[in-house]
Design an enzyme around this catalytic site. Structure first.
Site, PDB file in Angstrom:
ATOM      1  N   HIS A  10      10.202  64.590 -61.519  1.00  0.00           N
ATOM      2  CA  HIS A  10       9.933  64.610 -62.962  1.00  0.00           C
ATOM      3  C   HIS A  10       9.596  63.271 -63.599  1.00  0.00           C
ATOM      4  O   HIS A  10       9.392  63.182 -64.815  1.00  0.00           O
ATOM      5  CB  HIS A  10      11.071  65.269 -63.742  1.00  0.00           C
ATOM      6  CG  HIS A  10      11.516  66.593 -63.208  1.00  0.00           C
ATOM      7  ND1 HIS A  10      10.683  67.455 -62.533  1.00  0.00           N
ATOM      8  CD2 HIS A  10      12.727  67.209 -63.235  1.00  0.00           C
ATOM      9  CE1 HIS A  10      11.366  68.533 -62.177  1.00  0.00           C
ATOM     10  NE2 HIS A  10      12.599  68.405 -62.582  1.00  0.00           N
TER      11      HIS A  10
ATOM     12  N   CYS B  35      16.640  70.455 -69.679  1.00  0.00           N
ATOM     13  CA  CYS B  35      17.092  71.658 -68.967  1.00  0.00           C
ATOM     14  C   CYS B  35      18.130  72.441 -69.766  1.00  0.00           C
ATOM     15  O   CYS B  35      19.021  71.859 -70.385  1.00  0.00           O
ATOM     16  CB  CYS B  35      17.675  71.261 -67.617  1.00  0.00           C
ATOM     17  SG  CYS B  35      18.238  72.657 -66.621  1.00  0.00           S
TER      18      CYS B  35
ATOM     19  N   CYS C  24      26.289  73.007 -65.485  1.00  0.00           N
ATOM     20  CA  CYS C  24      25.824  71.852 -64.722  1.00  0.00           C
ATOM     21  C   CYS C  24      26.279  70.583 -65.431  1.00  0.00           C
ATOM     22  O   CYS C  24      26.331  70.528 -66.656  1.00  0.00           O
ATOM     23  CB  CYS C  24      24.297  71.860 -64.624  1.00  0.00           C
ATOM     24  SG  CYS C  24      23.647  70.575 -63.523  1.00  0.00           S
TER      25      CYS C  24
ATOM     26  N   CYS D  85      12.211  78.638 -64.286  1.00  0.00           N
ATOM     27  CA  CYS D  85      12.977  77.473 -63.866  1.00  0.00           C
ATOM     28  C   CYS D  85      13.607  76.758 -65.050  1.00  0.00           C
ATOM     29  O   CYS D  85      12.949  76.505 -66.051  1.00  0.00           O
ATOM     30  CB  CYS D  85      12.075  76.467 -63.176  1.00  0.00           C
ATOM     31  SG  CYS D  85      11.742  76.906 -61.506  1.00  0.00           S
TER      32      CYS D  85
ATOM     33  N   CYS E 245      20.313  66.767 -67.470  1.00  0.00           N
ATOM     34  CA  CYS E 245      18.877  66.512 -67.575  1.00  0.00           C
ATOM     35  C   CYS E 245      18.448  66.940 -68.979  1.00  0.00           C
ATOM     36  O   CYS E 245      18.828  68.018 -69.447  1.00  0.00           O
ATOM     37  CB  CYS E 245      18.114  67.309 -66.518  1.00  0.00           C
ATOM     38  SG  CYS E 245      18.502  66.802 -64.836  1.00  0.00           S
TER      39      CYS E 245
ATOM     40  N   SER F 238      13.828  67.318 -57.541  1.00  0.00           N
ATOM     41  CA  SER F 238      13.391  67.377 -58.932  1.00  0.00           C
ATOM     42  C   SER F 238      13.080  65.953 -59.364  1.00  0.00           C
ATOM     43  O   SER F 238      13.967  65.206 -59.760  1.00  0.00           O
ATOM     44  CB  SER F 238      14.486  67.985 -59.798  1.00  0.00           C
ATOM     45  OG  SER F 238      14.693  69.318 -59.412  1.00  0.00           O
TER      46      SER F 238
ATOM     47  N   SER G  58      17.296  72.556 -53.776  1.00  0.00           N
ATOM     48  CA  SER G  58      16.663  71.697 -54.769  1.00  0.00           C
ATOM     49  C   SER G  58      17.726  70.805 -55.393  1.00  0.00           C
ATOM     50  O   SER G  58      18.813  71.265 -55.740  1.00  0.00           O
ATOM     51  CB  SER G  58      16.011  72.564 -55.847  1.00  0.00           C
ATOM     52  OG  SER G  58      15.433  71.762 -56.841  1.00  0.00           O
TER      53      SER G  58
ATOM     54  N   CYS H 289      16.291  83.237 -56.455  1.00  0.00           N
ATOM     55  CA  CYS H 289      16.711  81.937 -56.969  1.00  0.00           C
ATOM     56  C   CYS H 289      18.188  82.043 -57.325  1.00  0.00           C
ATOM     57  O   CYS H 289      18.557  82.788 -58.241  1.00  0.00           O
ATOM     58  CB  CYS H 289      15.853  81.626 -58.195  1.00  0.00           C
ATOM     59  SG  CYS H 289      16.312  80.140 -59.060  1.00  0.00           S
TER      60      CYS H 289
ATOM     61  N   GLU I 202      23.677  83.568 -63.352  1.00  0.00           N
ATOM     62  CA  GLU I 202      22.395  84.258 -63.305  1.00  0.00           C
ATOM     63  C   GLU I 202      21.699  84.018 -61.969  1.00  0.00           C
ATOM     64  O   GLU I 202      21.819  82.961 -61.367  1.00  0.00           O
ATOM     65  CB  GLU I 202      21.511  83.777 -64.448  1.00  0.00           C
ATOM     66  CG  GLU I 202      22.088  84.166 -65.797  1.00  0.00           C
ATOM     67  CD  GLU I 202      21.257  83.670 -66.961  1.00  0.00           C
ATOM     68  OE1 GLU I 202      20.997  84.469 -67.862  1.00  0.00           O
ATOM     69  OE2 GLU I 202      20.870  82.495 -66.961  1.00  0.00           O
TER      70      GLU I 202
ATOM     71  N   GLU J 136      23.956  72.091 -59.798  1.00  0.00           N
ATOM     72  CA  GLU J 136      23.419  71.099 -58.861  1.00  0.00           C
ATOM     73  C   GLU J 136      24.027  71.395 -57.486  1.00  0.00           C
ATOM     74  O   GLU J 136      25.211  71.095 -57.260  1.00  0.00           O
ATOM     75  CB  GLU J 136      23.783  69.685 -59.364  1.00  0.00           C
ATOM     76  CG  GLU J 136      23.537  68.555 -58.384  1.00  0.00           C
ATOM     77  CD  GLU J 136      22.138  68.569 -57.760  1.00  0.00           C
ATOM     78  OE1 GLU J 136      21.138  68.562 -58.491  1.00  0.00           O
ATOM     79  OE2 GLU J 136      22.062  68.578 -56.516  1.00  0.00           O
TER      80      GLU J 136
HETATM   81  N1  SAH Z   1      19.997  70.969 -60.075  1.00  0.00           N
HETATM   82  C1  SAH Z   1      18.970  71.283 -59.128  1.00  0.00           C
HETATM   83  C2  SAH Z   1      18.586  72.755 -59.058  1.00  0.00           C
HETATM   84  C3  SAH Z   1      18.483  73.547 -60.353  1.00  0.00           C
HETATM   85  S1  SAH Z   1      17.127  73.282 -61.425  1.00  0.00           S
HETATM   86  C4  SAH Z   1      17.746  70.436 -59.391  1.00  0.00           C
HETATM   87  O1  SAH Z   1      17.773  69.664 -60.320  1.00  0.00           O
HETATM   88  O2  SAH Z   1      16.802  70.501 -58.617  1.00  0.00           O
HETATM   89  C5  SAH Z   1      15.723  74.019 -60.730  1.00  0.00           C
HETATM   90  C6  SAH Z   1      14.447  73.331 -61.197  1.00  0.00           C
HETATM   91  O3  SAH Z   1      14.101  73.691 -62.544  1.00  0.00           O
HETATM   92  C7  SAH Z   1      14.553  71.818 -61.205  1.00  0.00           C
HETATM   93  O4  SAH Z   1      13.406  71.270 -60.635  1.00  0.00           O
HETATM   94  C8  SAH Z   1      14.627  71.526 -62.689  1.00  0.00           C
HETATM   95  O5  SAH Z   1      14.282  70.219 -62.969  1.00  0.00           O
HETATM   96  C9  SAH Z   1      13.675  72.535 -63.228  1.00  0.00           C
HETATM   97  N2  SAH Z   1      13.736  72.728 -64.672  1.00  0.00           N
HETATM   98  C10 SAH Z   1      14.767  72.519 -65.497  1.00  0.00           C
HETATM   99  N3  SAH Z   1      14.446  72.817 -66.766  1.00  0.00           N
HETATM  100  C11 SAH Z   1      13.158  73.235 -66.741  1.00  0.00           C
HETATM  101  C12 SAH Z   1      12.264  73.717 -67.722  1.00  0.00           C
HETATM  102  N4  SAH Z   1      12.645  73.849 -68.979  1.00  0.00           N
HETATM  103  N5  SAH Z   1      11.015  74.050 -67.349  1.00  0.00           N
HETATM  104  C13 SAH Z   1      10.637  73.961 -66.047  1.00  0.00           C
HETATM  105  N6  SAH Z   1      11.448  73.552 -65.073  1.00  0.00           N
HETATM  106  C14 SAH Z   1      12.696  73.183 -65.407  1.00  0.00           C
END
Ligand code: SAH
Length: 357
Positions: A221, A124, A117, A338, A121, A219, A196, A110, A89, A165
């Site tokens: 968090h 996610c 992945c 995201c 996380c 990221s 990212s 994006c 996507e 990632e």
């Molecule tokens: N793996 C990379 C890039 C993909 S994720 C990374 O971790 O940065 C892109 C962003 O979306 C990351 O910051 C991730 O933590 C965030 N993300 C994942 N799940 C989410 C959610 N349910 N709501 C908001 N952001 C989310």
């Protein structure tokens, strides 16, 4: 995959056939400037060369399966990969303000860097069906070419925030960045590209060596190891101390400020203790903070905090002098926000997960 090769790759390929160097420029022009859809159209090349290209390469490694519109005009593309038929996507976001330091009013794309992945996380959607494979450089670049072809618009801001990632696919990522940035390629400004990462410290150090001034988003968090480890297993491998070592190295080599992505998840990382720790970390590194209210994911129990809690968290940062924003997510209604990209396909029977191999 023709759009995954650099000028040097073409020159090497041509040399093997006894073809002159300048043909590389001609081929690149057809691919990236004229955007032809087949090698036959490359009219300044000999028929033999066109045939060799047709035999060995594909011009479009992705097939457009579906486009989902959204009420705020965020659009989600579903692409099928040519070799194994898997789906990825890509999301097009008409930004109304600068999110990663680029100019505002940009058309942001994006892109995904992997199918699935492996980093698990907890909040996610992308990792829910596991990891399948890295995308090739051609498949990464092709997402941009396809989105531009479909919309007739030029993308002027690119974020590697789709599925996967990016730093776990470092070689293909850097090859793609080179092609996207090059004059002979897509000519996207380095500062218009943001990688990212969930925090792969050694790979951040490696990426800081490429001579292209791309931007970096982390990221985060969680501002302490206990909170971050709860939701991001990668923190067990590279804890905050190790991560910040890498970020300091990045800062020494690059001129752009680092951005911290910080999803606000109710009752998990939205407390004022985290706001204070985050303030401390952001100021120490001169980083900006993007606060993002959590986007709910089907099948996961996490929730976003109330707007009041979100605002209070933001206030702590801003009052302490941190450059911070609270992002209102776009594309929530089409699962294109995201972290909502995942391996699945809608069928007449509903949505099915596309299992990894
Ligand atoms: N793996 C990379 C890039 C993909 S994720 C990374 O971790 O940065 C892109 C962003 O979306 C990351 O910051 C991730 O933590 C965030 N993300 C994942 N799940 C989410 C959610 N349910 N709501 C908001 N952001 C989310």
């Amino acid at each position: 995959m023709a759009c995954g090769l650099t000028d040097a790759d073409w020159i090497a390929w041509l040399a093997e056939r006894g073809e002159p160097k300048f043909r590389a420029k001609q081929i690149l022009d057809w691919i990236f400037k004229k955007r032809v859809s087949n090698f036959e159209s490359m009219s300044n090349l000999s028929p033999e060369l066109r045939e060799a290209l047709t035999d060995q390469f594909t011009l479009a490694p992705l097939t457009h399966v579906r486009l989902n519109g959204s009420t705020d005009t965020t659009r989600k593309f579903l692409f099928r990969l040519e070799d194994d038929g898997r789906l990825i996507e890509t999301v097009l976001i008409p930004a109304s303000r600068a999110l990663y330091g680029g100019r505002s009013d940009r058309l942001t794309l994006c892109v995904s860097s992997q199918v699935g992945c492996a980093f698990d996380c907890k909040f996610c959607a992308s990792g829910l069906a596991g990891f399948t494979r890295n995308l090739t450089a051609g498949e990464i670049v092709s997402q941009v070419l396809m989105a531009e072809a479909e919309t007739g618009e030029r993308v002027n801001n690119l974020v590697f925030m789709g599925m996967g990632e990016p730093l776990a696919n470092l070689n293909n990522l850097t090859q793609a960045i080179q092609i996207l940035n090059a004059e002979w390629g897509v000519t996207l400004g380095a500062r218009q590209m943001t990688v990212s990462t969930s925090g792969l410290a050694p790979m951040i150090e490696k990426l800081s060596d490429i001579p292209i001034q791309i931007r970096l988003a982390i990221s985060l968090h969680g501002a302490t190891d206990d909170v971050r480890s709860q939701i991001m297993p990668v923190n067990e491998r590279y804890n905050l101390q190790r991560l910040f070592e890498a970020l300091n190295i990045w800062n020494e080599k690059k001129k752009q400020k680092i951005t911290f992505e910080y999803i606000l998840i109710k009752g998990v990382n939205d407390g004022l203790d985290q706001a204070k720790a985050l303030t401390h970390r952001a100021l120490g590194l001169g980083a900006k903070v993007n606060l993002i209210p959590y986007n709910t994911v089907d099948g996961l129990e996490w929730e976003r905090p109330t707007e009041d809690v979100q605002e209070k968290f933001l206030d702590v940062l801003v009052n302490a002098g941190v450059q911070a924003t609270l992002r209102r997510e776009k594309g929530h209604d089409i699962d294109a926000a995201c972290g909502q990209l995942r391996l699945r396909e809608e069928t007449a029977e509903g949505i099915i997960e596309v299992a990894p191999v």
